[in-house]
Structure formats: structure tokens, C-alpha cells
Motif scaffolding. Sequence first.
Motif, mmCIF file in Angstrom:
data_model
loop_
_atom_site.group_PDB
_atom_site.id
_atom_site.type_symbol
_atom_site.label_atom_id
_atom_site.label_comp_id
_atom_site.label_asym_id
_atom_site.label_seq_id
_atom_site.Cartn_x
_atom_site.Cartn_y
_atom_site.Cartn_z
ATOM 1 N N VAL A 7 0.839 -1.202 0.000
ATOM 2 C CA VAL A 7 0.000 0.000 0.000
ATOM 3 C C VAL A 7 0.876 1.254 0.000
ATOM 4 O O VAL A 7 0.588 2.225 -0.714
ATOM 5 N N LEU A 8 1.939 1.227 0.775
ATOM 6 C CA LEU A 8 2.854 2.373 0.783
ATOM 7 C C LEU A 8 3.568 2.507 -0.563
ATOM 8 O O LEU A 8 3.826 3.622 -1.026
ATOM 9 N N LEU A 52 13.697 18.648 0.076
ATOM 10 C CA LEU A 52 14.902 18.874 0.863
ATOM 11 C C LEU A 52 14.562 19.459 2.232
ATOM 12 O O LEU A 52 15.093 19.039 3.261
ATOM 13 N N LEU A 53 13.652 20.417 2.264
ATOM 14 C CA LEU A 53 13.263 21.056 3.520
ATOM 15 C C LEU A 53 12.271 20.200 4.304
ATOM 16 O O LEU A 53 12.309 20.150 5.540
ATOM 17 N N GLY A 54 11.387 19.537 3.596
ATOM 18 C CA GLY A 54 10.296 18.832 4.259
ATOM 19 C C GLY A 54 10.725 17.627 5.057
ATOM 20 O O GLY A 54 10.172 17.360 6.132
ATOM 21 N N ALA A 55 11.699 16.866 4.554
ATOM 22 C CA ALA A 55 12.062 15.611 5.219
ATOM 23 C C ALA A 55 12.499 15.813 6.670
ATOM 24 O O ALA A 55 11.916 15.222 7.586
ATOM 25 N N PRO A 56 13.516 16.643 6.954
ATOM 26 C CA PRO A 56 13.924 16.777 8.362
ATOM 27 C C PRO A 56 12.920 17.521 9.223
ATOM 28 O O PRO A 56 12.713 17.171 10.396
ATOM 29 N N GLY A 107 7.826 14.359 3.803
ATOM 30 C CA GLY A 107 7.368 13.852 5.093
ATOM 31 C C GLY A 107 6.786 12.461 4.955
ATOM 32 O O GLY A 107 7.019 11.586 5.804
ATOM 33 N N PHE A 108 6.035 12.238 3.876
ATOM 34 C CA PHE A 108 5.456 10.911 3.645
ATOM 35 C C PHE A 108 6.565 9.876 3.478
ATOM 36 O O PHE A 108 6.513 8.792 4.075
ATOM 37 N N TRP A 109 7.573 10.187 2.673
ATOM 38 C CA TRP A 109 8.690 9.261 2.468
ATOM 39 C C TRP A 109 9.344 8.892 3.802
ATOM 40 O O TRP A 109 9.614 7.716 4.077
ATOM 41 N N SER A 110 9.620 9.904 4.634
ATOM 42 C CA SER A 110 10.319 9.658 5.897
ATOM 43 C C SER A 110 9.509 8.744 6.814
ATOM 44 O O SER A 110 10.037 7.770 7.372
ATOM 45 N N VAL A 111 8.236 9.064 6.980
ATOM 46 C CA VAL A 111 7.385 8.255 7.858
ATOM 47 C C VAL A 111 7.164 6.869 7.269
ATOM 48 O O VAL A 111 7.191 5.857 7.974
ATOM 49 N N ALA A 112 6.970 6.802 5.950
ATOM 50 C CA ALA A 112 6.745 5.508 5.301
ATOM 51 C C ALA A 112 7.956 4.599 5.443
ATOM 52 O O ALA A 112 7.826 3.399 5.694
ATOM 53 N N ALA A 113 9.160 5.169 5.297
ATOM 54 C CA ALA A 113 10.375 4.354 5.398
ATOM 55 C C ALA A 113 10.523 3.762 6.797
ATOM 56 O O ALA A 113 10.822 2.570 6.950
ATOM 57 N N VAL A 114 10.310 4.583 7.813
ATOM 58 C CA VAL A 114 10.424 4.083 9.186
ATOM 59 C C VAL A 114 9.333 3.045 9.460
ATOM 60 O O VAL A 114 9.571 2.022 10.122
ATOM 61 N N THR A 115 8.134 3.272 8.942
ATOM 62 C CA THR A 115 7.033 2.314 9.108
ATOM 63 C C THR A 115 7.387 0.971 8.495
ATOM 64 O O THR A 115 7.201 -0.090 9.109
ATOM 65 N N PHE A 331 16.738 11.307 2.716
ATOM 66 C CA PHE A 331 15.795 11.789 1.702
ATOM 67 C C PHE A 331 16.109 13.223 1.313
ATOM 68 O O PHE A 331 15.938 13.616 0.156
ATOM 69 N N SER A 332 16.577 14.004 2.257
ATOM 70 C CA SER A 332 17.041 15.345 1.905
ATOM 71 C C SER A 332 18.235 15.263 0.949
ATOM 72 O O SER A 332 18.350 16.063 0.016
ATOM 73 N N SER A 333 19.088 14.265 1.169
ATOM 74 C CA SER A 333 20.231 14.085 0.280
ATOM 75 C C SER A 333 19.784 13.714 -1.128
ATOM 76 O O SER A 333 20.351 14.186 -2.124
ATOM 77 N N PHE A 334 18.782 12.857 -1.215
ATOM 78 C CA PHE A 334 18.212 12.560 -2.531
ATOM 79 C C PHE A 334 17.807 13.862 -3.222
ATOM 80 O O PHE A 334 18.037 14.058 -4.420
#
Length: 399
Positions: A7-8, A52-56, A107-115, A331-334
Amino acid sequence: MPVAVYVLGLSIFAQGTSELMLAGLLPELSHDLGVSIPAAGLLISAFALGMLLGAPILAVITLKWSRRTALVLFLAVFALTHVVAALTPNYAVLLATRIVGAFVYAGFWSVAAVTVMALVPADRRARAMSIVTGGLTIATIVGLPIGTVLGQHLGWRAAFWTVAALCVCALIGVLRTIPGGRPDPATAPDLGAELRALINPRLWLAFATTALITSSILVVFSYLAPLLIRETGLPAGAVPGVLALYGLGSFIGITLGGRTADALPFHTLFVGISGLIVLSALLALTAGSPVVAIATIFLLGGFGFAVNPALNARVFSLAGNAPTMATATNFSSFNIGITLGPWLGGLAIGAGAGYPALGWIAVGTGLAALATVVVAAYLPVSSPDHSGRGATDRSPRAA
């Protein structure tokens, strides 16, 4: 794999279609908005800046939120920005929607990755992340060419409406499969521990590798449509097919990379980056030959995306028990790479260097990425993590 992982992956497909589709819509956007191709290309860099700004920032804000709540909110805002974008006639407003949409996408990427990493055993993390990131490669195969066709026949706004609808579908899937509720206070992420985990030279080398590889990929990918039309000599109607072929290569690459990255992360990086360098040089030399250029673009997708699972799993492993900020920084590095690549390409095109120069820029950034991997490979295998137990990274010797 848990259903939630797929789903993610679907959610990343929906949002990734928007991230990628502008590469096929630059001519239409340039004409409709009355701006140059490099100016239209800045919409890609603006998206990267938002990520870049959103992830952290969003990683910190949502550290103790319910993961389902965060994911749903990010998807809802992302869909709304595409509705606004589809309605605006103004370049500046469109630019703003790209930044805001990318901010929540990060933000979605960061939370999804940890999930995802919490849902699977350690020896399956790279494969699980390859499924989620595979949503992006499927977006390249399906979303990007369909978005290009919609843009060519119905106008670029139709592509934005389609992305908004896809995000609503993804939002429903997240609601049905991701557990709700706030994290247990006893196991909830701690900001201090997350920041201490970043004091690791291997992590920062990994971030540099991520940024440089992504730049190598995006400096060419961002301008594929005008390159194929103006340099290779293909008709505009053939561009979606070539982009789909690039996406197919990406899907094959990330699938193979996901199967090797858990056991052989450095070997995966060495092979992927080396292939990317050679193919970028080949494209620079043969961009005017349709058969060779198309085959090279297919292989660029494969080698470029094969390294993605290794990049993600390596960072998560090095971060130990405090992966949220490390994942967000990666993800910011990406997105440093996504910003840098189109910007460098736009400078070269604007200076009159021609589209083959894009390949030579990719060679330079690829060589720099390979250098970071070589340095990391010969650092000590263990570095202390935030808990003092040691975060491991498998070097070529260990692997």
C-alpha cells in the motif's frame, strides 16, 4: 511482506508520478506558461527543494504522532496542491504548489520508510524498501508516460487532476492498512537520540553518495524529452514510449538491487555507479543515434535505480535504534541531488553547451559518488552509534 508495504508502494506511485511527470511535460508547460525550457525545468528543482526542507522538518514535528495520521495528512495536502496547480494560469503559483506538495511528499517518504523498516526483519529491509521505492519505478513505467500522453493530448493540467485522484485512492488504502494510535511512550522516538545517531562519519559519506548519484541520474532524466526531440530527432509522440522503456529499466534495476543490497551493499553500489558513469558517457557521445540512445536510456534506468535499495538500507542500518532523522536526512540528500542535477543541466543548456553536455556532467558527479563509496569501504567497519553499541556497515571485505 505485509500488505501495508505494498500500500505504501502504491502511495509512492501516486506521488512519484507527479515527481517524475514534469520531465515529459516540459515542452507543454514551457509553451502554455510562456517560459523557457530551463525555466520550466526549475519546476523540477522547486519540487526537490520542497523535499529537501520537508524531510527533516516534518520528521521532527511528527516524531511522536500516529504514523497513520501523518501519512493521511501528507497525502491529503499533496492532493490539494495538485488541485490548485491544475486550476492556476500563473507560473509563480504553480512553482509554489510544487514546493508545498514536495514538502509533504518528503514527510510521507520519511514516515513511510520508518514504518516499513519496523514491519520487517533486519535481513529483509532492503527488499521491503525496494517494494516501496518500486512504486516510484512503476511511476516511471506507467505514470510518467501516461502523464506525458495526457499532457500532449489533453493539456498538462489533466495530468495534475489524475495525480490528485490517485492520491485520494492511496489515502483510502493507508486508512485501511496502517495501524492507528500514537507510539508507546516507552518505545517512542527520542529527538536527542535521533540527533546523536547522526554523529557518524559513515552516515555522512552515505548521504553524500546519495546526493551525487541522484544528481547524476537527474541531470539527464530531467531533460530527456527535449533531448530526444531536439538532439536524437524523435517525434514528440515517441517520447512517452522511450520514457516507459526507461521506467522498465528502472524497475528491473531496483528489483535486482533489492535482492543483492541486503547481503552485498558495497558491491551493489560499485556495479550500479560504474554502469551509470559508462552509460552517461555513451549517451553524450551517441545522443544523435536513435537506436543507441534509446538502448542507453533503458540501461541508465536500470543501473541508476539498482543502487537505491542499498542507499536506503545502509543508512537505516548505520542509524541503529534512532533511524528517523537519519532516514529523513537521506531523503534530503536525494533531493539535494534532484535539485543539483536539473540546475546544472539548465546551466549547460542555457550556456549553449547542447544536450550531450548533460551526459558529461553525469559522468563527473558519478565519479565523485564512486569516490565516496571507496572512502566509506575502507573506513573501520564499526562506528559507535547513539547507544554506544556500534552501528555496522558491511564493507567489501566484510561482505
